[in-house]
Design a protein around this motif. Structure first.
Motif, short mmCIF file in Angstrom:
data_model
loop_
_atom_site.label_atom_id
_atom_site.label_comp_id
_atom_site.label_asym_id
_atom_site.label_seq_id
_atom_site.Cartn_x
_atom_site.Cartn_y
_atom_site.Cartn_z
N ASN A 1 2.07 -7.26 8.37
CA ASN A 1 2.14 -6.13 7.63
C ASN A 1 0.65 -6.07 7.06
O ASN A 1 0.77 -6.70 5.82
CB ASN A 1 3.45 -5.92 6.68
CG ASN A 1 3.33 -4.60 5.98
OD1 ASN A 1 2.64 -3.67 6.21
ND2 ASN A 1 4.34 -4.48 4.94
N SER B 1 -8.51 -7.34 -0.79
CA SER B 1 -7.48 -6.29 -1.38
C SER B 1 -8.32 -5.40 -2.54
O SER B 1 -9.09 -5.96 -3.22
CB SER B 1 -6.32 -7.06 -2.26
OG SER B 1 -5.50 -7.74 -1.41
N ASP C 1 -6.22 -0.57 -0.88
CA ASP C 1 -6.43 -0.80 0.39
C ASP C 1 -6.29 -2.29 0.85
O ASP C 1 -6.51 -3.40 -0.13
CB ASP C 1 -7.77 -0.43 0.82
CG ASP C 1 -8.14 -0.33 2.45
OD1 ASP C 1 -7.10 -0.43 3.30
OD2 ASP C 1 -9.36 -0.22 2.79
N ASP D 1 -0.26 -3.79 5.28
CA ASP D 1 -0.16 -2.98 4.07
C ASP D 1 0.34 -3.63 3.03
O ASP D 1 0.87 -3.14 2.00
CB ASP D 1 0.65 -1.69 4.50
CG ASP D 1 0.01 -0.74 5.29
OD1 ASP D 1 -1.28 -0.78 5.17
OD2 ASP D 1 0.76 0.18 5.72
N GLN D 2 0.47 -5.03 3.13
CA GLN D 2 1.22 -6.01 2.35
C GLN D 2 0.01 -7.00 1.65
O GLN D 2 -0.64 -7.43 2.40
CB GLN D 2 2.22 -6.70 2.45
CG GLN D 2 2.84 -7.71 1.58
CD GLN D 2 4.22 -8.33 2.33
OE1 GLN D 2 4.70 -8.02 3.33
NE2 GLN D 2 4.40 -9.52 2.03
N LYS E 1 0.80 -1.22 -0.03
CA LYS E 1 -0.09 -0.02 -0.02
C LYS E 1 0.86 1.30 0.08
O LYS E 1 1.82 1.34 0.80
CB LYS E 1 -0.97 0.08 1.25
CG LYS E 1 -1.88 0.98 1.36
CD LYS E 1 -2.81 1.16 2.40
CE LYS E 1 -3.76 2.18 2.53
NZ LYS E 1 -4.68 1.99 3.88
#
Length: 682
Positions: free
Chosen positions: A616, A568, A551, A618-619, A141
């Motif tokens: 994480n 996702s 996101d 954001d992955q 992200k």
């Protein structure tokens, strides 16, 4: 191509049903239909042999895939050249069988539709396999769009001196290269000859700092050993380096910094609160216990607080796994490890239950994880979990003489994930090379002092069981340099977590350089006029579209941290400037372009949620699939169903041949000659 394997029944049905359609009079056949080569490819015997081999291959491929993985099955069966050749022979056999009925009659229609469907299905599978796309992309992200697709194939990539990145296939499931038979990859733009000399299933990466005249950072080589576990670890540390500045032993950390430690007592001791609650709450605690160190145990409070229990592991005898002794106050209970491993049992006279989670006969710490290096009871250890509802054990009020207070009257609590471990050693290296330290131990508290750089002297007692540390090398100026060495995966349990690797050889101007390259790493080899960079890992394929993670959401089950689903949200952009935003989650892919024309022709990219990283959020990793042969597969499958239905259930497409036995061509010709002779005699 695996779809073709499931068609043998339909093919045999088509051939068997059409047997009565064969001409009994060879005079009706055309000249090319009586050609021996054509008759061979059109024969039912060839079809039976082809299908028999494919059935056996499918069984073997299924067994290998379940026993090993899909890559092994593809290498030896579905992706092997012989398998493709066999399928081509099957297509030729089907086409020749259909042409052998020429000129076609009405009752041939079902037979022809079935054969056409099978050929179409095989063609669609071949097109999808050759021109299709399948792989994964890991997105983060906030990062710009990427089109780098990772394909499940190993590749050696060389950044040559001419600026061109060249890729070489590097799959070695069978016939890997060796020093006697290296794989020659040709000559690079620099004139250097490149070879792959050896393949290793497991390669270890070790820091080997490169000395510098000035600049860089100080580096220290240490040895830490334990007589109880008969284990010796050694490693280099680079001062203040985020990647090479720490060494984790799982239950303890060692770190190197530039500077000097504050000698003397480190501040006032921390005292527990004098207030306590006598309220019963849910408690859950996991405890490591060691047979050779009955007074050493390591606890991790999972819920509520410590139970205050003391766990001991009795030494195994006569091939057993020993017994676990649980002591709390005046109560002591014994449990057999082998009988209760993995079971939850009640502790008599206590409000707790016990579960023996795991047992290691020869306990070691490798890569921060507990393992058993052998099946012999050389260093038995056990992990138990105690849970129940009770008042948490209170902390003692006596001060630790070293300036640190234990957390409870039971075993010291293991820190939560992300917290600093209570067992830690911080080394400091000064500009003049002097080494000082600050040591924190659950057992011995906190201390600091100086360390002599002399391997002959006694090591520094860490207070972590009987581990002792020595420093034997110091580099005042160094830079990070990693060496790779192959390891024997059969003798080292942790080798399963190590990457595979290749040993490459470069020959230029009479000089030979060999170096190991681990999967996921890149090395630089000195060549003239410029260095050559070599990387080994998954094959990278550029896509005509770019993906961006907008996101990532994780929904969890109510009342727990267990993930229920994850989704996702992506933005996809094409090279022509078209873009679309959509979401994908488990069993709900997102397609781009999403038009019906692209979907039905197989020109769309299907994006599915593949995996995620709990550490994480954001992955996200998504799978990309594009199959241009998709439509042909469906059309072929539909034609097969229609053809078989017509042959069995529609009367006009079934030729009645009762009382007309089918004879071999040679027999028919013999009967024809006999009939002609009889007619001539008359």
């Amino acid at each position: 191509m695996e779809i073709a394997i499931h068609l043998e029944g339909a093919i045999l049905i088509a051939e068997d049903v059409d047997l009565p359609m064969a001409r009994s009079n060879p005079s009706e056949q055309l000249g090319w239909q009586r050609n021996p080569v054509f008759e061979f490819f059109a024969s039912l015997k060839l079809a039976v042999v082809l299908l028999g081999v494919l059935i056996v291959a499918a069984i073997a491929g299924t067994i290998w895939e379940s026993s090993f993985d899909a890559k092994v099955a593809r290498a030896y069966v579905y992706g092997a050249p012989w398998f493709n050749f066999w399928l081509v022979l099957l297509v030729v056999n089907l086409a020749a069988s259909a042409l052998s009925r020429w000129p076609w009659k009405k009752y041939h229609l079902a037979f022809l539709i079935t054969h056409l469907g099978i050929i179409t299905l095989l063609a669609g599978s071949l097109i999808g396999r050759v021109f299709g796309t399948e792989g994964t992309i890991t997105l983060f992200k906030g990062e710009p769009p990427t089109n780098r697709l990772l394909v499940n194939e190993r590749q050696l990539r060389v950044h040559d001196v001419d600026g061109i990145i060249k890729g070489y296939a590097a799959e070695f499931l069978h016939h890997p290269p060796n020093p006697q038979h290296p794989r020659d990859l040709g000559t690079l733009a620099s004139g250097a000859r490149l070879q792959i000399v050896e393949y290793a299933a497991a390669v270890a990466a070790n820091l080997n700092p490169k000395p510098l005249a000035e600049g860089g950072a100080p580096a220290v080589h240490f040895i830490i050993s334990t007589a109880m576990m008969n284990q010796r670890l050694e490693n280099w540390l680079l001062a203040d380096d985020p990647e090479h500045g720490k060494f984790s032993m799982g239950l303890a950390n060692i770190e190197l910094k530039h500077g000097t430690a504050e000698l003397g007592r480190d501040g006032a001791p921390r005292r527990p609160s004098s207030t306590s609650k006598n309220e019963e709450i849910d408690l859950e605690e996991s405890i490591f216990a060691f047979s050779k160190a009955p007074d050493e145990q390591i606890g991790h409070v999972r819920k509520g607080g410590s139970t205050g229990a003391k766990i001991r592991l009795e030494p195994p005898e006569h091939g057993s796994k020993g017994r676990v002794l649980v002591s709390l106050g005046e109560n002591e209970t014994s449990f057999d490890v082998a009988e209760n491993l993995g079971r939850e049992v009640k502790i008599d006279n206590l409000p707790f239950t016990l579960k023996i989670e795991d047992y290691w006969p020869d306990f070691r710490i490798e890569n921060g994880k507990p393992r058993s290096v052998t099946d012999q009871a050389n260093n038995p250890a056990v992990l138990v979990t105690i849970s129940g509802k009770a008042v948490p054990a209170s902390a003692p009020t006596t001060e630790n003489p070293h300036g640190e207070m234990p957390t409870t009257s039971g075993p010291a609590a293991m820190p939560p994930t992300g917290a600093e471990t209570p067992n830690r050693l911080t080394l400091f290296v000064a500009d003049d090379g002097a080494i000082t330290y600050q040591l924190a131990s659950r057992k011995a508290g906190k201390s600091s002092g100086k360390i002599d750089i002399n391997p002959a002297t006694a090591g520094l007692p860490t207070g972590w069981a009987d581990w002792q540390l020595k420093i034997d090398k110091v580099l005042p100026h160094a830079e990070a340099q990693t060496d790779f060495t192959p390891v024997n995966a059969e003798n080292i349990p942790s080798a399963a977590d190590l990457p595979d690797g290749l040993r490459v050889r470069l020959e230029q101007n009479g000089r030979t350089i060999e170096q190991w390259v681990a999967a996921g790493w890149q090395v630089t080899i000195p060549t003239t006029p410029n260095p050559t960079m070599i990387a080994y890992g998954w094959k990278i394929v550029p896509l005509p579209i770019g993906l961006e993670l907008l996101d990532f959401e994780v929904k969890r089950n109510e009342g727990s941290d267990t993930p229920a689903s994850f989704k996702s949200t992506l933005r996809v952009t094409s090279a022509e400037g078209a873009s679309a935003t959509g979401s994908c989650w488990m069993n709900h892919p997102f397609s781009f372009p999403g038009s019906a024309l692209h979907t039905w022709t197989g020109q769309t990219y299907k994006i599915s949620q593949a995996s995620w990283n709990p550490e994480n959020l954001d992955q996200s990793t998504v799978q990309i699939l594009r199959d241009p042969g998709w439509l042909l597969k469906w059309i072929g499958s539909l034609l097969v169903v229609i053809g078989v239905f017509m042959m069995f259930y529609l009367q006009p497409y079934r030729k009645q041949t009762e009382g007309e036995p089918i004879l071999p061509i040679a027999k028919v010709e013999e009967q024809t000659r006999e009939t002609s002779l009889v007619s001539a005699e008359r």
